[in-house]
Design a protein around this motif. Structure first.
Motif, PDB file in Angstrom:
ATOM      1  N   VAL A 299       0.936  -1.002  -0.227  1.00  0.00           N
ATOM      2  CA  VAL A 299      -0.087  -0.154   0.160  1.00  0.00           C
ATOM      3  C   VAL A 299       1.225   1.041  -0.168  1.00  0.00           C
ATOM      4  CG1 VAL A 299      -1.873   1.377   1.391  1.00  0.00           C
ATOM      5  CG2 VAL A 299      -1.534  -1.441   1.381  1.00  0.00           C
ATOM      6  N   LEU A 300       0.802   2.235  -1.032  1.00  0.00           N
ATOM      7  CA  LEU A 300       1.156   3.432  -1.269  1.00  0.00           C
ATOM      8  C   LEU A 300       0.336   4.143  -0.609  1.00  0.00           C
ATOM      9  CD1 LEU A 300       3.662   4.986  -1.565  1.00  0.00           C
ATOM     10  CD2 LEU A 300       2.609   5.353  -3.970  1.00  0.00           C
ATOM     11  N   LYS A 301       0.927   5.116   0.541  1.00  0.00           N
ATOM     12  CA  LYS A 301      -0.021   6.601   0.831  1.00  0.00           C
ATOM     13  C   LYS A 301       0.740   8.366   0.125  1.00  0.00           C
ATOM     14  CE  LYS A 301      -1.365   8.416   5.283  1.00  0.00           C
ATOM     15  NZ  LYS A 301      -1.922   8.519   6.457  1.00  0.00           N
ATOM     16  N   VAL A 302       0.026   8.172  -0.453  1.00  0.00           N
ATOM     17  CA  VAL A 302       0.769   9.918  -0.967  1.00  0.00           C
ATOM     18  C   VAL A 302      -0.391  10.869  -0.428  1.00  0.00           C
ATOM     19  CG1 VAL A 302       0.831  11.410  -2.660  1.00  0.00           C
ATOM     20  CG2 VAL A 302       1.217   8.830  -2.517  1.00  0.00           C
ATOM     21  N   ARG A 303      -0.166  11.808   0.699  1.00  0.00           N
ATOM     22  CA  ARG A 303      -0.404  13.272   0.756  1.00  0.00           C
ATOM     23  C   ARG A 303       0.240  14.504   0.120  1.00  0.00           C
ATOM     24  NH1 ARG A 303      -1.190  13.340   6.861  1.00  0.00           N
ATOM     25  NH2 ARG A 303      -2.533  12.331   6.147  1.00  0.00           N
ATOM     26  N   ARG A 304      -1.451  14.640  -1.167  1.00  0.00           N
ATOM     27  CA  ARG A 304      -0.334  16.220  -1.538  1.00  0.00           C
ATOM     28  C   ARG A 304      -0.427  17.572  -0.816  1.00  0.00           C
ATOM     29  NH1 ARG A 304      -3.614  14.430  -7.443  1.00  0.00           N
ATOM     30  NH2 ARG A 304      -5.151  14.663  -6.274  1.00  0.00           N
ATOM     31  N   PHE A 305       0.047  18.716  -1.998  1.00  0.00           N
ATOM     32  CA  PHE A 305       0.305  19.452  -1.583  1.00  0.00           C
ATOM     33  C   PHE A 305      -0.547  20.761  -0.684  1.00  0.00           C
ATOM     34  CE2 PHE A 305      -1.146  20.735  -5.195  1.00  0.00           C
ATOM     35  CZ  PHE A 305      -1.954  22.539  -5.981  1.00  0.00           C
ATOM     36  N   ASP A 306      -2.158  19.747  -1.542  1.00  0.00           N
ATOM     37  CA  ASP A 306      -3.499  20.756  -0.926  1.00  0.00           C
ATOM     38  C   ASP A 306      -4.267  19.961   0.528  1.00  0.00           C
ATOM     39  OD1 ASP A 306      -4.017  18.271  -2.313  1.00  0.00           O
ATOM     40  OD2 ASP A 306      -5.371  19.364  -3.585  1.00  0.00           O
ATOM     41  N   PHE A 307      -3.498  18.817   0.807  1.00  0.00           N
ATOM     42  CA  PHE A 307      -3.862  17.970   2.122  1.00  0.00           C
ATOM     43  C   PHE A 307      -4.911  16.898   1.343  1.00  0.00           C
ATOM     44  CE2 PHE A 307      -1.802  21.527   4.411  1.00  0.00           C
ATOM     45  CZ  PHE A 307      -1.914  20.956   5.234  1.00  0.00           C
ATOM     46  N   SER A 308      -4.785  16.922   0.480  1.00  0.00           N
ATOM     47  CA  SER A 308      -5.478  16.203  -0.556  1.00  0.00           C
ATOM     48  C   SER A 308      -4.618  14.442  -0.033  1.00  0.00           C
ATOM     49  CB  SER A 308      -6.213  15.994  -1.642  1.00  0.00           C
ATOM     50  OG  SER A 308      -4.970  15.531  -3.089  1.00  0.00           O
ATOM     51  N   THR A 309      -5.372  13.483   0.230  1.00  0.00           N
ATOM     52  CA  THR A 309      -4.456  12.042   0.442  1.00  0.00           C
ATOM     53  C   THR A 309      -5.196  11.054  -0.392  1.00  0.00           C
ATOM     54  OG1 THR A 309      -3.907  12.274   2.708  1.00  0.00           O
ATOM     55  CG2 THR A 309      -3.998  10.418   2.202  1.00  0.00           C
ATOM     56  N   GLY A 342       3.592  19.017  -5.887  1.00  0.00           N
ATOM     57  CA  GLY A 342       4.556  18.624  -4.316  1.00  0.00           C
ATOM     58  C   GLY A 342       3.956  17.342  -3.328  1.00  0.00           C
ATOM     59  N   VAL A 343       4.915  17.105  -2.808  1.00  0.00           N
ATOM     60  CA  VAL A 343       3.589  15.906  -2.161  1.00  0.00           C
ATOM     61  C   VAL A 343       4.779  16.438  -0.480  1.00  0.00           C
ATOM     62  CG1 VAL A 343       4.180  13.533  -1.237  1.00  0.00           C
ATOM     63  CG2 VAL A 343       3.607  13.958  -4.017  1.00  0.00           C
ATOM     64  N   ARG A 344       3.627  16.067   0.483  1.00  0.00           N
ATOM     65  CA  ARG A 344       4.332  16.627   1.682  1.00  0.00           C
ATOM     66  C   ARG A 344       4.307  15.522   2.940  1.00  0.00           C
ATOM     67  NH1 ARG A 344       2.269  20.243   3.782  1.00  0.00           N
ATOM     68  NH2 ARG A 344       2.356  19.916   6.263  1.00  0.00           N
ATOM     69  N   LEU A 345       3.505  13.965   2.575  1.00  0.00           N
ATOM     70  CA  LEU A 345       3.557  12.465   3.299  1.00  0.00           C
ATOM     71  C   LEU A 345       3.484  11.980   2.478  1.00  0.00           C
ATOM     72  CD1 LEU A 345       1.635  12.359   6.148  1.00  0.00           C
ATOM     73  CD2 LEU A 345       1.354  10.321   3.841  1.00  0.00           C
ATOM     74  N   LEU A 346       4.670  10.685   2.613  1.00  0.00           N
ATOM     75  CA  LEU A 346       4.298   9.375   2.095  1.00  0.00           C
ATOM     76  C   LEU A 346       4.910   8.593   2.388  1.00  0.00           C
ATOM     77  CD1 LEU A 346       7.234   9.920  -0.891  1.00  0.00           C
ATOM     78  CD2 LEU A 346       5.085   9.366  -1.608  1.00  0.00           C
ATOM     79  N   GLY A 347       3.935   7.130   2.849  1.00  0.00           N
ATOM     80  CA  GLY A 347       3.916   6.253   3.417  1.00  0.00           C
ATOM     81  C   GLY A 347       3.990   5.138   2.281  1.00  0.00           C
ATOM     82  N   VAL A 348       4.701   3.938   2.972  1.00  0.00           N
ATOM     83  CA  VAL A 348       4.580   2.645   2.492  1.00  0.00           C
ATOM     84  C   VAL A 348       3.796   1.555   3.138  1.00  0.00           C
ATOM     85  CG1 VAL A 348       5.935   0.748   1.997  1.00  0.00           C
ATOM     86  CG2 VAL A 348       5.886   2.885   1.268  1.00  0.00           C
ATOM     87  N   GLY A 349       3.381   0.955   2.929  1.00  0.00           N
ATOM     88  CA  GLY A 349       2.613  -0.377   4.248  1.00  0.00           C
ATOM     89  C   GLY A 349       2.496  -1.586   3.763  1.00  0.00           C
ATOM     90  N   VAL A 350       1.941  -2.636   3.874  1.00  0.00           N
ATOM     91  CA  VAL A 350       1.784  -4.444   3.835  1.00  0.00           C
ATOM     92  C   VAL A 350       0.878  -4.277   4.204  1.00  0.00           C
ATOM     93  CG1 VAL A 350       2.882  -6.926   3.381  1.00  0.00           C
ATOM     94  CG2 VAL A 350       4.506  -4.325   3.062  1.00  0.00           C
ATOM     95  N   SER A 351       0.093  -5.376   4.162  1.00  0.00           N
ATOM     96  CA  SER A 351      -1.276  -5.749   4.632  1.00  0.00           C
ATOM     97  C   SER A 351      -1.414  -7.603   4.289  1.00  0.00           C
ATOM     98  CB  SER A 351      -2.527  -4.763   4.379  1.00  0.00           C
ATOM     99  OG  SER A 351      -2.919  -4.514   2.812  1.00  0.00           O
TER     100      SER A 351
END
Length: 463
Positions: A299-309, A342-351
């Protein structure tokens, strides 16, 4: 508030590396590094002998090889680690039903909930502390007897202080913090000693002139809330006073493992984003390894510059804990996301977690397919006739450093290394002395993979 330091935190010493040394007599007392052995591998655990050279967990394996070229670099044998973890956890459960495992080699235990509880609550603080020390020493002795491994134990009136005490006890020690002595113990420690204070928080505190835990306690809650925010600031202040009322919670089955980072400056360069995804994937895999799990869905999580996730996921053909596979999948997912602005947050997960990691056939297949595709592309560019497809040729047997094997003539051993069509094996067991080394063709029919042996020789009478 407890009057007796009846919460203990147990942490096995350099667990993965210690299991390898116990299983391989020729490596005892020598530097051992466990982790990814490839060019982009990461150190999972280093033995104390390797740490003297500056090798530590989360370090790139290539850097570890430069610092300690004479170390034994081994891939993980998670079946062996799980087997010994189960022995340790069962010994903990004999002391209390309230055991909270944090990983394969680390757990909290509430002794008041177990058979020693009535005695601990019936005596005074001094007698109770002595009883806790006796229980902890017996526990460490039982672990050594059953596995040959060493453990460090901290005892205190809270999980926070028990964890800090076990860190002070390393390696192979026992430290008890008496109830009422929390602030005295914490005061001289650097702020990073408190859980939840990472590099960014440390820098914010340092700019305010707060470098020790005593500084945090003196600053007061208002200043810390102003610096760190309401929830984090209040939590840090409570910890600086040694206050922690979290209960020991019996193990709960995790549904997923994930990590994420928020960046001070939004990332706009896609190559930089992909590099950060590689770093996050390595951290995620270390957490998987710590729990002895693998997973099917990345799973990839991306929060963009406008806070949309946005989240993107891909389900693989089988469970994996392979860093290269997880990173490659997360990078593919990142290419599906518009990062303009731009990207303000990145996350990587495994489920979709599973309970095996020892034979990651999926990861091996992915690597083999990529290598084959690259080779066929090179041949096509050079005008050569393409090599036959993988299905048209026999599969090449692969051997991994540290892997358990057995030979029809020479018995059990482990792989020291392989290459140019040969595999080198040292034939020894946990109960023998250092064994002899022999080399075979990689397709030797008498050589087979095998499972790990117990670290203590089974009693022939079954006792």
């Amino acid at each position: 508030m407890r009057t007796v330091p009846s919460i203990i935190h147990l942490d096995m010493d350099a667990f993965f590396a210690a299991v390898e040394q116990a299983a391989k007599p020729s490596l005892r007392g020598k530097p051992v590094v466990v982790g990814g052995v490839g060019g982009r591998g990461v150190v999972a655990t280093a033995s104390y002998e390797a740490r003297k050279f500056g090798v530590h967990s989360a370090m790139p394996t290539a850097q570890a090889r430069r610092l300690c070229p004479n170390a034994a670099f081994l891939t993980g044998r998670f079946e062996a680690y799980r087997q010994n973890s189960e022995i340790v956890m069962e010994l903990l459960r004999e002391r209390s039903p309230l055991v909270e495992p944090l990983s394969l080699d680390e757990a909290f235990v509430d002794l008041e909930a177990g058979p020693y509880g009535p005695a601990l609550t019936a005596v005074g603080p001094a007698e109770g502390a002595q009883l806790v020390l006796a229980v902890a020493e017996d526990l460490r002795a039982d672990i050594r007897e059953r596995t040959g491994l060493t453990a460090s134990v901290g005892a205190a009136g809270s999980k926070l202080m028990a964890k800090i005490a076990s860190e002070r006890a390393k390696p192979d020690g026992l430290v008890l913090v008496e109830v009422g002595m929390e602030r005295t113990v914490l005061a001289p420690m650097p702020v990073r000693a408190l859980p939840g204070i990472g590099p960014a928080t440390e820098q914010a505190l340092r700019r305010a002139g707060l470098t020790t835990v005593a500084d945090l306690a003196a600053a007061g809650p208002e200043e810390l809330v102003q610096l760190l925010g309401r929830a984090h600031g209040a939590g840090v202040y409570a910890m600086s006073l040694g206050l922690d009322d979290r209960p020991v919670v019996p193990e709960r089955d995790a549904k997923s493992v994930s990590v994420e980072d928020t960046f001070e400056v939004d990332l706009a360069d896609r190559d930089r984003i992909l590099r950060e995804i590689d770093v996050l994937s390595a951290r995620c895999v270390r957490r998987l390894h710590a729990t002895g799990r693998s997973g099917r869905t990345v799973v990839l999580k991306v929060r963009r510059f406008d806070f949309s996730t946005l989240t993107r996921s891909e389900t693989l053909r089988g469970p994996t804990d392979d860093q290269e596979v997880i990173a490659a999948t997360a990078r593919r997912l990142a290419l599906q996301v518009d990062v303009t602005g731009g990207v303000r947050l990145l996350g990587v997960g495994v489920s979709q977690l599973a309970d095996f990691t020892q034979e990651d056939l999926f990861a091996q297949l992915e690597r083999a397919e990529r290598a084959e595709q690259a080779e066929r592309a090179e041949q096509a560019e050079g005008g050569e006739e393409p090599a036959p497809a993988v299905a048209d040729v026999p599969a090449v047997r692969r051997w991994w450093p540290g892997q358990d094997v057995t030979h029809a003539e020479f018995g059990p051993g482990w792989v020291q290394g392989s290459g140019v069509g040969r595999v080198t094996v040292r034939f020894e067991t946990p109960y023998s002395g250092p064994g002899r080394v022999r080399t075979f063709p990689i397709d030797d029919e008498d050589l087979e993979p095998s499972g790990p042996l117990p670290l203590r020789e089974p009693d022939p009478d079954g006792g």
